[in-house]
Motif scaffolding. Structure first.
Motif, PDB file in Angstrom:
ATOM      1  N   PHE A  25       1.072  -1.081  -0.116  1.00 42.25           N
ATOM      2  CA  PHE A  25      -0.275  -0.166  -0.221  1.00 42.25           C
ATOM      3  C   PHE A  25       0.780   1.386  -0.051  1.00 42.25           C
ATOM      4  O   PHE A  25       0.796   2.296  -0.553  1.00 42.25           O
ATOM      5  N   ASN A  26       1.645   0.990   1.047  1.00 42.58           N
ATOM      6  CA  ASN A  26       2.933   2.443   0.636  1.00 42.58           C
ATOM      7  C   ASN A  26       3.899   2.704  -0.519  1.00 42.58           C
ATOM      8  O   ASN A  26       3.506   4.272  -1.140  1.00 42.58           O
ATOM      9  N   ASN A  27       4.255   1.897  -1.301  1.00 38.15           N
ATOM     10  CA  ASN A  27       4.848   2.012  -2.448  1.00 38.15           C
ATOM     11  C   ASN A  27       3.330   2.383  -3.961  1.00 38.15           C
ATOM     12  O   ASN A  27       3.555   3.572  -4.800  1.00 38.15           O
ATOM     13  N   ILE A  28       2.371   1.764  -3.419  1.00 34.44           N
ATOM     14  CA  ILE A  28       0.967   2.622  -4.301  1.00 34.44           C
ATOM     15  C   ILE A  28       0.590   3.743  -4.263  1.00 34.44           C
ATOM     16  O   ILE A  28       0.237   4.397  -4.837  1.00 34.44           O
ATOM     17  N   TYR A  29       0.280   3.483  -3.201  1.00 32.79           N
ATOM     18  CA  TYR A  29      -0.031   5.258  -2.270  1.00 32.79           C
ATOM     19  C   TYR A  29       1.007   6.745  -2.821  1.00 32.79           C
ATOM     20  O   TYR A  29       0.586   7.260  -3.383  1.00 32.79           O
ATOM     21  N   LYS A  30       1.929   5.966  -2.541  1.00 30.75           N
ATOM     22  CA  LYS A  30       3.699   6.774  -2.777  1.00 30.75           C
ATOM     23  C   LYS A  30       3.127   7.377  -4.265  1.00 30.75           C
ATOM     24  O   LYS A  30       3.481   9.106  -4.490  1.00 30.75           O
ATOM     25  N   ASP A  31       3.421   6.565  -5.125  1.00 28.46           N
ATOM     26  CA  ASP A  31       3.353   6.798  -6.546  1.00 28.46           C
ATOM     27  C   ASP A  31       1.528   7.660  -7.159  1.00 28.46           C
ATOM     28  O   ASP A  31       1.920   8.353  -7.807  1.00 28.46           O
ATOM     29  N   TYR A  32       0.819   6.790  -6.768  1.00 33.25           N
ATOM     30  CA  TYR A  32      -1.161   7.656  -6.233  1.00 33.25           C
ATOM     31  C   TYR A  32      -0.586   9.079  -6.223  1.00 33.25           C
ATOM     32  O   TYR A  32      -0.621   9.730  -7.238  1.00 33.25           O
ATOM     33  N   LEU A  33      -0.334   9.396  -5.420  1.00 34.32           N
ATOM     34  CA  LEU A  33      -0.015  10.424  -4.620  1.00 34.32           C
ATOM     35  C   LEU A  33       0.661  11.756  -5.453  1.00 34.32           C
ATOM     36  O   LEU A  33       0.281  12.930  -5.325  1.00 34.32           O
ATOM     37  N   LYS A  34       1.586  11.799  -6.047  1.00 36.54           N
ATOM     38  CA  LYS A  34       2.342  11.626  -6.456  1.00 36.54           C
ATOM     39  C   LYS A  34       2.006  12.134  -7.927  1.00 36.54           C
ATOM     40  O   LYS A  34       2.411  14.459  -8.242  1.00 36.54           O
ATOM     41  N   LEU A  35       1.132  11.331  -8.736  1.00 34.88           N
ATOM     42  CA  LEU A  35       0.263  11.734  -9.767  1.00 34.88           C
ATOM     43  C   LEU A  35      -0.585  12.837  -9.368  1.00 34.88           C
ATOM     44  O   LEU A  35      -1.214  13.728 -10.191  1.00 34.88           O
ATOM     45  N   LEU A  36      -0.993  12.839  -8.240  1.00 36.61           N
ATOM     46  CA  LEU A  36      -2.452  12.911  -7.949  1.00 36.61           C
ATOM     47  C   LEU A  36      -2.171  14.587  -7.471  1.00 36.61           C
ATOM     48  O   LEU A  36      -3.140  15.512  -8.290  1.00 36.61           O
ATOM     49  N   GLY A  37      -1.104  14.958  -7.360  1.00 38.98           N
ATOM     50  CA  GLY A  37      -0.578  16.604  -6.840  1.00 38.98           C
ATOM     51  C   GLY A  37      -0.350  17.641  -8.707  1.00 38.98           C
ATOM     52  O   GLY A  37      -0.992  17.733  -8.522  1.00 38.98           O
ATOM     53  N   SER A  38       0.389  16.213  -9.757  1.00 41.03           N
ATOM     54  CA  SER A  38       0.023  17.136 -10.835  1.00 41.03           C
ATOM     55  C   SER A  38      -0.707  16.795 -12.371  1.00 41.03           C
ATOM     56  O   SER A  38      -1.466  17.766 -12.512  1.00 41.03           O
ATOM     57  N   THR A  39      -1.659  16.445 -11.299  1.00 41.51           N
ATOM     58  CA  THR A  39      -2.511  16.145 -11.737  1.00 41.51           C
ATOM     59  C   THR A  39      -3.636  16.851 -11.733  1.00 41.51           C
ATOM     60  O   THR A  39      -4.032  17.893 -12.460  1.00 41.51           O
ATOM     61  N   SER A  40      -3.329  17.166  -9.870  1.00 42.81           N
ATOM     62  CA  SER A  40      -4.593  18.160 -10.003  1.00 42.81           C
ATOM     63  C   SER A  40      -4.447  19.564 -10.300  1.00 42.81           C
ATOM     64  O   SER A  40      -5.421  20.375 -10.332  1.00 42.81           O
ATOM     65  N   ASN A  41      -3.247  19.498 -10.419  1.00 41.81           N
ATOM     66  CA  ASN A  41      -2.884  21.348 -10.581  1.00 41.81           C
ATOM     67  C   ASN A  41      -3.009  22.068 -11.964  1.00 41.81           C
ATOM     68  O   ASN A  41      -3.488  22.034 -12.222  1.00 41.81           O
ATOM     69  N   LYS A  42      -2.955  20.283 -12.929  1.00 43.91           N
ATOM     70  CA  LYS A  42      -3.101  20.644 -14.267  1.00 43.91           C
ATOM     71  C   LYS A  42      -4.636  20.686 -14.187  1.00 43.91           C
ATOM     72  O   LYS A  42      -4.927  22.044 -15.241  1.00 43.91           O
ATOM     73  N   GLN A  43      -5.267  20.874 -13.927  1.00 46.81           N
ATOM     74  CA  GLN A  43      -7.160  20.359 -13.899  1.00 46.81           C
ATOM     75  C   GLN A  43      -7.648  21.579 -13.308  1.00 46.81           C
ATOM     76  O   GLN A  43      -8.322  22.001 -13.590  1.00 46.81           O
ATOM     77  N   LEU A  44      -6.751  21.780 -11.946  1.00 47.20           N
ATOM     78  CA  LEU A  44      -7.164  23.329 -11.596  1.00 47.20           C
ATOM     79  C   LEU A  44      -6.834  23.724 -12.026  1.00 47.20           C
ATOM     80  O   LEU A  44      -7.776  24.931 -12.461  1.00 47.20           O
TER      81      LEU A  44
END
Length: 298
Positions: A25-44
Motif C-alpha cells: 500500500f505504501n508504495n502504491i499510494y506514494k506513486d498515486y499521490l505524487k501523480l495526483l498532485g501534478s494531475t490536480s494542478n493541471k486540472q485546477l
C-alpha cells in the motif's frame, strides 16, 4: 474448540499478511499521490481558465493587468504546495487514528503558508513513532494488524478530500476577492451541489466546476395570504471551482489505473480483515478459557 496455540499462530500469520500489505500500500499510494498532485494542478488551472475565459470573461477583463497577473501568481503558488500536501498524509510510518492524522495535518497546512509548512514539519516529528516497520527487524511487536491498516488507508483518503476541498476554497476565495464569482459561501454550495446541480447547463459544464441555480431573494419570499401575491425570488447561476476526485481520475488514464490498483489492494485487505475479525474473536475466547482453566486448577 481448537488449541490456543493454533489460534494464536493463525492470528500472527494474518498480521504478517497485513504488514506485507502495508508495504505494498505504501508504495502504491506514494506513486498515486505524487501523480495526483501534478494531475490536480493541471486540472485546477484548466478549470480556473474556463471560469475566467468562458464562464465569466467580462468580469475577468474588468481586472487590471496587474490584478490578473497577481491572481495567476497566487494560483501558481498554491499549486506548488499540492504534492507535498497529498504526500503529507503518509508521513506517519505506523498506522494511527485517521482523526489524528486529518486533524493535525489540516491544522497546519490549510490555508497553505510557508510558516504553516514549517510548523507541520516540527509537529510531524512529535507525531511520528519510531519506525516499527523495519523489514530487517524480526520482532513480533513490529507488526501491523488489518484494523490499523484500514484506519491508515481511510486517513489518506480523507486527507485527499480535505486537500481538494481546501484547494477549491482557496481559489474560490481569490476569485471572489477579484469579483469574478459571486460572494456566496462555497463550502455551503459544495454540500448541496450534488443534489441541486443545474442539469440544464450541461452544454456549458466543465470538469471540476460546480454549476448551481440559487434563489437570491429566497429568504424574502412572501407566501400568498389574503389575495397577496408572493414575491418571486430572482434566480442566478453560480459557477465555482470544485475539484472532484472522480473528475480528476476520469480525465487522467494513468491516475485512473493507479486508483484501480488501490482498489484491488483494498479488496485483499478486506479479505484479510474478515478473517482477522473472526480469528480475533476466537483468540479472545480461547485465551479467556485458558485463563479460567489455569486459575480453576489452582
Amino acid at each position: 474448540m481448537r488449541s490456543f496455540q493454533r489460534i494464536n499462530q493463525e492470528k500472527k500469520e494474518l498480521e504478517k499478511k497485513s504488514t506485507q500489505l502495508f508495504f505494498e500500500f505504501n508504495n502504491i499510494y506514494k506513486d498515486y499521490l505524487k501523480l495526483l498532485g501534478s494531475t490536480s494542478n493541471k486540472q485546477l488551472i484548466l478549470a480556473v481558465y474556463q471560469i475566467c475565459t468562458h464562464i465569466y470573461p467580462k468580469l475577468f477583463l474588468k481586472l487590471s493587468n496587474s490584478q490578473r497577473k497577481e491572481l495567476q501568481e497566487k494560483i501558481k503558488e498554491l499549486c506548488k504546495s499540492s504534492e507535498f500536501q497529498f504526500l503529507s498524509y503518509m508521513t506517519v510510518p505506523q498506522p494511527i487514528s485517521s482523526e489524528v492524522v486529518v486533524g493535525e495535518i489540516s491544522k497546519y497546512l490549510f490555508p497553505y503558508k510557508k510558516d504553516n509548512i514549517k510548523q507541520f514539519q516540527d509537529k510531524r516529528k512529535r507525531l511520528s513513532f519510531t519506525n516499527k516497520l523495519d523489514k530487517n527487524d524480526k520482532d513480533e511487536d513490529k507488526i501491523i494488524n488489518p484494523e490499523d491498516l484500514i484506519k491508515w488507508c481511510r486517513g489518506i483518503e480523507q486527507g485527499i478530500q480535505i486537500t481538494l476541498n481546501n484547494f477549491s476554497q482557496e481559489i474560490n476565495n481569490r476569485l471572489k476577492q477579484n469579483k469574478i464569482i459571486s460572494n456566496y459561501s462555497t463550502s455551503h454550495l459544495f454540500e448541496i451541489g450534488s443534489k441541486v446541480e443545474d442539469k440544464r447547463f450541461l452544454s456549458e459544464s466543465y470538469p471540476n466546476i460546480l454549476n448551481l441555480l440559487v434563489e437570491e431573494n429566497a429568504s424574502n419570499k412572501i407566501s400568498e395570504l389574503g389575495g397577496k401575491n408572493s414575491k418571486e425570488p430572482s434566480v442566478i447561476k453560480i459557477s465555482t471551482l470544485h475539484l472532484k476526485l472522480s473528475d480528476i481520475e476520469f480525465n487522467d488514464s494513468e491516475l485512473s489505473f493507479r486508483r484501480k490498483k488501490i482498489s484491488q489492494q483494498t479488496e485483499k485487505l478486506n479479505q484479510v480483515q474478515k478473517k482477522y475479525q473472526k480469528i480475533k474473536k476466537e483468540y479472545i475466547q480461547a485465551k479467556a478459557e485458558s485463563e479460567w482453566n489455569s486459575n480453576w486448577c489452582n
